[in-house]
Design a protein around this motif. Sequence first.
Motif, PDB file in Angstrom:
ATOM      1  N   ALA A  57       0.831  -1.207   0.000  1.00 27.58           N
ATOM      2  CA  ALA A  57       0.000   0.000   0.000  1.00 27.58           C
ATOM      3  C   ALA A  57       0.867   1.259   0.000  1.00 27.58           C
ATOM      4  O   ALA A  57       0.574   2.228  -0.708  1.00 27.58           O
ATOM      5  CB  ALA A  57      -0.941  -0.006   1.200  1.00 27.58           C
ATOM      6  N   ARG A  58       1.939   1.253   0.801  1.00 30.92           N
ATOM      7  CA  ARG A  58       2.824   2.423   0.847  1.00 30.92           C
ATOM      8  C   ARG A  58       3.461   2.670  -0.525  1.00 30.92           C
ATOM      9  O   ARG A  58       3.621   3.817  -0.960  1.00 30.92           O
ATOM     10  CB  ARG A  58       3.920   2.219   1.889  1.00 30.92           C
ATOM     11  CG  ARG A  58       3.443   2.299   3.333  1.00 30.92           C
ATOM     12  CD  ARG A  58       4.618   2.417   4.298  1.00 30.92           C
ATOM     13  NE  ARG A  58       4.176   2.443   5.679  1.00 30.92           N
ATOM     14  CZ  ARG A  58       4.133   1.381   6.473  1.00 30.92           C
ATOM     15  NH1 ARG A  58       4.543   0.194   6.000  1.00 30.92           N
ATOM     16  NH2 ARG A  58       3.713   1.481   7.719  1.00 30.92           N
ATOM     17  N   ALA A  82      -4.536   4.674   0.923  1.00 27.76           N
ATOM     18  CA  ALA A  82      -4.016   3.407   0.398  1.00 27.76           C
ATOM     19  C   ALA A  82      -4.243   2.276   1.393  1.00 27.76           C
ATOM     20  O   ALA A  82      -4.590   1.148   1.001  1.00 27.76           O
ATOM     21  CB  ALA A  82      -2.528   3.542   0.082  1.00 27.76           C
ATOM     22  N   PHE A  83      -4.079   2.553   2.690  1.00 26.58           N
ATOM     23  CA  PHE A  83      -4.328   1.533   3.709  1.00 26.58           C
ATOM     24  C   PHE A  83      -5.806   1.129   3.716  1.00 26.58           C
ATOM     25  O   PHE A  83      -6.142  -0.044   3.908  1.00 26.58           O
ATOM     26  CB  PHE A  83      -3.927   2.048   5.091  1.00 26.58           C
ATOM     27  CG  PHE A  83      -2.443   2.247   5.255  1.00 26.58           C
ATOM     28  CD1 PHE A  83      -1.528   1.636   4.408  1.00 26.58           C
ATOM     29  CD2 PHE A  83      -1.950   3.070   6.263  1.00 26.58           C
ATOM     30  CE1 PHE A  83      -0.164   1.823   4.553  1.00 26.58           C
ATOM     31  CE2 PHE A  83      -0.581   3.261   6.424  1.00 26.58           C
ATOM     32  CZ  PHE A  83       0.309   2.638   5.565  1.00 26.58           C
ATOM     33  N   LEU A  84      -6.688   2.113   3.511  1.00 26.71           N
ATOM     34  CA  LEU A  84      -8.119   1.799   3.434  1.00 26.71           C
ATOM     35  C   LEU A  84      -8.398   0.884   2.245  1.00 26.71           C
ATOM     36  O   LEU A  84      -9.175  -0.077   2.353  1.00 26.71           O
ATOM     37  CB  LEU A  84      -8.925   3.096   3.310  1.00 26.71           C
ATOM     38  CG  LEU A  84     -10.435   2.935   3.101  1.00 26.71           C
ATOM     39  CD1 LEU A  84     -11.071   2.197   4.271  1.00 26.71           C
ATOM     40  CD2 LEU A  84     -11.097   4.293   2.901  1.00 26.71           C
ATOM     41  N   GLY A  85      -7.749   1.181   1.109  1.00 23.75           N
ATOM     42  CA  GLY A  85      -7.905   0.315  -0.061  1.00 23.75           C
ATOM     43  C   GLY A  85      -7.403  -1.089   0.205  1.00 23.75           C
ATOM     44  O   GLY A  85      -8.005  -2.076  -0.237  1.00 23.75           O
ATOM     45  N   ARG A 112      -5.253   1.070  -5.814  1.00 19.81           N
ATOM     46  CA  ARG A 112      -5.106   2.154  -6.781  1.00 19.81           C
ATOM     47  C   ARG A 112      -6.451   2.839  -7.028  1.00 19.81           C
ATOM     48  O   ARG A 112      -6.540   4.068  -7.124  1.00 19.81           O
ATOM     49  CB  ARG A 112      -4.541   1.613  -8.094  1.00 19.81           C
ATOM     50  CG  ARG A 112      -4.119   2.712  -9.065  1.00 19.81           C
ATOM     51  CD  ARG A 112      -3.797   2.149 -10.427  1.00 19.81           C
ATOM     52  NE  ARG A 112      -2.725   1.182 -10.380  1.00 19.81           N
ATOM     53  CZ  ARG A 112      -2.825  -0.041 -10.883  1.00 19.81           C
ATOM     54  NH1 ARG A 112      -3.954  -0.450 -11.403  1.00 19.81           N
ATOM     55  NH2 ARG A 112      -1.795  -0.865 -10.828  1.00 19.81           N
ATOM     56  N   GLY A 113      -7.507   2.047  -7.108  1.00 18.66           N
ATOM     57  CA  GLY A 113      -8.839   2.617  -7.312  1.00 18.66           C
ATOM     58  C   GLY A 113      -9.271   3.498  -6.153  1.00 18.66           C
ATOM     59  O   GLY A 113      -9.906   4.544  -6.356  1.00 18.66           O
ATOM     60  N   ILE A 164     -15.654   2.814 -12.549  1.00 18.27           N
ATOM     61  CA  ILE A 164     -14.502   2.075 -13.084  1.00 18.27           C
ATOM     62  C   ILE A 164     -13.634   1.564 -11.939  1.00 18.27           C
ATOM     63  O   ILE A 164     -13.192   0.409 -11.928  1.00 18.27           O
ATOM     64  CB  ILE A 164     -13.675   2.971 -14.031  1.00 18.27           C
ATOM     65  CG1 ILE A 164     -14.475   3.297 -15.291  1.00 18.27           C
ATOM     66  CG2 ILE A 164     -12.354   2.289 -14.404  1.00 18.27           C
ATOM     67  CD1 ILE A 164     -13.810   4.337 -16.182  1.00 18.27           C
ATOM     68  N   ALA A 165     -13.384   2.431 -10.960  1.00 13.84           N
ATOM     69  CA  ALA A 165     -12.542   2.046  -9.824  1.00 13.84           C
ATOM     70  C   ALA A 165     -13.169   0.902  -9.034  1.00 13.84           C
ATOM     71  O   ALA A 165     -12.456   0.021  -8.532  1.00 13.84           O
ATOM     72  CB  ALA A 165     -12.312   3.254  -8.910  1.00 13.84           C
ATOM     73  N   ARG A 166     -14.494   0.886  -8.932  1.00  8.35           N
ATOM     74  CA  ARG A 166     -15.162  -0.177  -8.165  1.00  8.35           C
ATOM     75  C   ARG A 166     -15.198  -1.504  -8.913  1.00  8.35           C
ATOM     76  O   ARG A 166     -15.064  -2.574  -8.316  1.00  8.35           O
ATOM     77  CB  ARG A 166     -16.586   0.260  -7.798  1.00  8.35           C
ATOM     78  CG  ARG A 166     -16.652   1.304  -6.691  1.00  8.35           C
ATOM     79  CD  ARG A 166     -18.071   1.514  -6.204  1.00  8.35           C
ATOM     80  NE  ARG A 166     -18.926   2.133  -7.213  1.00  8.35           N
ATOM     81  CZ  ARG A 166     -19.043   3.448  -7.387  1.00  8.35           C
ATOM     82  NH1 ARG A 166     -18.347   4.277  -6.635  1.00  8.35           N
ATOM     83  NH2 ARG A 166     -19.846   3.939  -8.310  1.00  8.35           N
ATOM     84  N   VAL A 167     -15.388  -1.442 -10.238  1.00  8.44           N
ATOM     85  CA  VAL A 167     -15.547  -2.683 -10.999  1.00  8.44           C
ATOM     86  C   VAL A 167     -14.208  -3.294 -11.389  1.00  8.44           C
ATOM     87  O   VAL A 167     -14.124  -4.501 -11.657  1.00  8.44           O
ATOM     88  CB  VAL A 167     -16.404  -2.425 -12.263  1.00  8.44           C
ATOM     89  CG1 VAL A 167     -15.586  -1.792 -13.380  1.00  8.44           C
ATOM     90  CG2 VAL A 167     -17.049  -3.720 -12.758  1.00  8.44           C
TER      91      VAL A 167
END
Length: 276
Positions: free
Chosen positions: A60-61, A81-84, A109-110, A136-139
């Motif tokens: 993530a970092r 990024a940590f949440l992702g 990245r999304g 787009i980011a979700r799919v």
Amino acid sequence: MLTLSTFDGTDVPTHCSTADDRARRDQATRELLTTRAATTDEAERRRLLEQAVELNLELARGIAQRYRGRGAEDEDLEQVAFLGLMKAAAGYRTDTDVPFIGYAVPTIRGEVKRYFRDCTWTVRIPRGLQDLQGKIARVLPILTQELGREPDLDEIAVRLNVSPADIRQAESARGCFNVISLDRPAGETDLPLGDSIADAEDPYLHHFETVDMLGPILDDLAPRDRRILELRFIENRKQADIGTELGISQMQVSRLLSRILADLRVRLAPTTAAAA
């Protein structure tokens, strides 16, 4: 080497410098999440999820670093990024052949791109395009897990029931983020930000995701294919020498190398394109 002891007492590297380290981390992550999926104890599920996330914080970092200098604070980027990463660990399906990193990278990245879309616009694009970028980011991670690779624009368009032109337009609108003055002091020094920006991107960061993806892919190769790559690119052996060791002709070695490298390019192409 920094390591983390998992629930079964195994020490797993959290900062990976070799393909073997990355493969061990990916395998440990899959085992943690498989165990999590098999239990109904909420406290245990939460503990296993936290361990899987902690194992992959370096990933993530690294992704957050790719987006520095675009109008968001570094600490905010890392938190996003940590949440992702947390979302990726919670949503990863362990019954697929996709390595965890293959699902986590587009998910993280999304999440970062969604943060820029929602919080840091300076050049306003139509709301419809902003919404499409969010879709787009979700799919993207869902299609990545279904296909075993990152989808192309046409595949995303079909899933979202929009035209490929709309997808291209939404993708081309990236980068409309807040602008930071180049005269702003950089860190604790009096040096202007503009003077502290490197002339070229750090090559390590440029290839970070591709290198990290390569470990699990190489781990999936047949033993002979891995040995051929090791002899050719690590030991720098000639094709004739490789053929002698493996009991095959030089022509067979050449054909095998071409096939192996072509397969690797196909599997790495989506990640390389996304990292560019």
